[in-house]
Motif scaffolding. Sequence first.
Motif, PDB file in Angstrom:
ATOM      1  N   UNK A  80      38.193  44.484  42.901  1.00  0.00           N
ATOM      2  CA  UNK A  80      37.839  44.110  41.531  1.00  0.00           C
ATOM      3  C   UNK A  80      37.757  45.319  40.613  1.00  0.00           C
ATOM      4  N   UNK A  81      37.228  46.416  41.142  1.00  0.00           N
ATOM      5  CA  UNK A  81      37.000  47.592  40.304  1.00  0.00           C
ATOM      6  C   UNK A  81      38.295  48.093  39.680  1.00  0.00           C
ATOM      7  N   UNK A  82      39.397  48.031  40.434  1.00  0.00           N
ATOM      8  CA  UNK A  82      40.676  48.505  39.896  1.00  0.00           C
ATOM      9  C   UNK A  82      41.123  47.661  38.712  1.00  0.00           C
ATOM     10  N   UNK A  83      40.925  46.344  38.809  1.00  0.00           N
ATOM     11  CA  UNK A  83      41.294  45.467  37.691  1.00  0.00           C
ATOM     12  C   UNK A  83      40.392  45.733  36.491  1.00  0.00           C
ATOM     13  N   UNK A  84      39.110  45.893  36.742  1.00  0.00           N
ATOM     14  CA  UNK A  84      38.173  46.147  35.647  1.00  0.00           C
ATOM     15  C   UNK A  84      38.500  47.456  34.933  1.00  0.00           C
ATOM     16  N   UNK A  85      38.860  48.492  35.703  1.00  0.00           N
ATOM     17  CA  UNK A  85      39.230  49.777  35.085  1.00  0.00           C
ATOM     18  C   UNK A  85      40.492  49.626  34.247  1.00  0.00           C
ATOM     19  N   UNK A  86      41.448  48.857  34.737  1.00  0.00           N
ATOM     20  CA  UNK A  86      42.691  48.646  34.005  1.00  0.00           C
ATOM     21  C   UNK A  86      42.424  47.926  32.685  1.00  0.00           C
ATOM     22  N   UNK A  87      41.583  46.885  32.733  1.00  0.00           N
ATOM     23  CA  UNK A  87      41.262  46.148  31.519  1.00  0.00           C
ATOM     24  C   UNK A  87      40.540  47.038  30.519  1.00  0.00           C
ATOM     25  N   UNK A  88      39.622  47.852  31.011  1.00  0.00           N
ATOM     26  CA  UNK A  88      38.868  48.745  30.135  1.00  0.00           C
ATOM     27  C   UNK A  88      39.768  49.784  29.485  1.00  0.00           C
ATOM     28  N   UNK A  89      40.645  50.374  30.282  1.00  0.00           N
ATOM     29  CA  UNK A  89      41.539  51.407  29.739  1.00  0.00           C
ATOM     30  C   UNK A  89      42.574  50.803  28.800  1.00  0.00           C
ATOM     31  N   UNK A  90      42.901  49.518  28.998  1.00  0.00           N
ATOM     32  CA  UNK A  90      43.899  48.877  28.147  1.00  0.00           C
ATOM     33  C   UNK A  90      43.328  48.316  26.868  1.00  0.00           C
ATOM     34  N   UNK A  91      42.013  48.397  26.702  1.00  0.00           N
ATOM     35  CA  UNK A  91      41.399  47.905  25.473  1.00  0.00           C
ATOM     36  C   UNK A  91      41.588  46.410  25.285  1.00  0.00           C
TER      37      UNK A  91
END
Length: 275
Positions: free
Chosen positions: A67-78
């Motif tokens: 999950x953390x990888x998806x959450x980081x991607x969403x956060x970095x993608x704004x």
Amino acid sequence: MESQQLDNPFDELTGMLEDGDLLGLLRHWRDREVFVPVMVHPDTGCRLPYIQHDEPDTPFAIAACDRASVERMLESGGATHEFEVHAFSLFKLCRDCLYNGVTHIGLIGSEFMLDQTALSFFAHSALVETPDEGAMRVRCSLVTDKPVRTPLEKHAKRLAQVWERFSVGPDGISGDLDGLWVVHDAGAAVLHKPEGGEEVLRDQLAPCDAALFDQWDEAIPDYVALAQDASVPEEAATSSASASSDVDHDTRVLVLLARWGVILLGIGLIAWAVS
């Protein structure tokens, strides 16, 4: 593959794909959970897998091992919409994507992407342990008609499944087809019975095979219909619709692609793997 510390668990998946390790893929990856971003409509609560585009008319989904990888991607993608992270089995993700026009699945942390052949393999192949002395068997299933049905269809047509059956021995998957089964519920119409196919009722199957039949028989969500029913925001609905706008009139083409994918992967690669 040799046991080793992997930087990304997807390295094991891609290694098995490159090695043609079909048994390993079915044993260790078909039912393994992966995580994907799911868009949540704030008013209706409708949840849709988030579809992206790298080129016009080339939709793809993304998945991660945690999950953390998806959450980081969403956060970095704004991300501008509300998202949740949902777990899907690789089987379900590939199956739903395949029949909604998604061309490939990107793996976070890996440069490798699952193409339509890989999607078809995971969507249509399974490894089961049969009651006869614990023997392992490989099943490859082909649907005989339009597979896409929305969960809202209470009286959706129930279709027969055509199963290709392979044995698993000490040297891996047998290259010889054990025969074709045309599996269906009592009263279901068999639209296209292949030559040499033996009709088998679902109630006649061993419990492991009956469970597999039920899994393959589950309705596939129609992303376009769900997006329209939920009145998804225009930008997101356009993204989802672009991924599957041709589902209704191109489903037969996708079924043919799936069939050829299974045939090529289930026969060609099996024969190659045991050669």
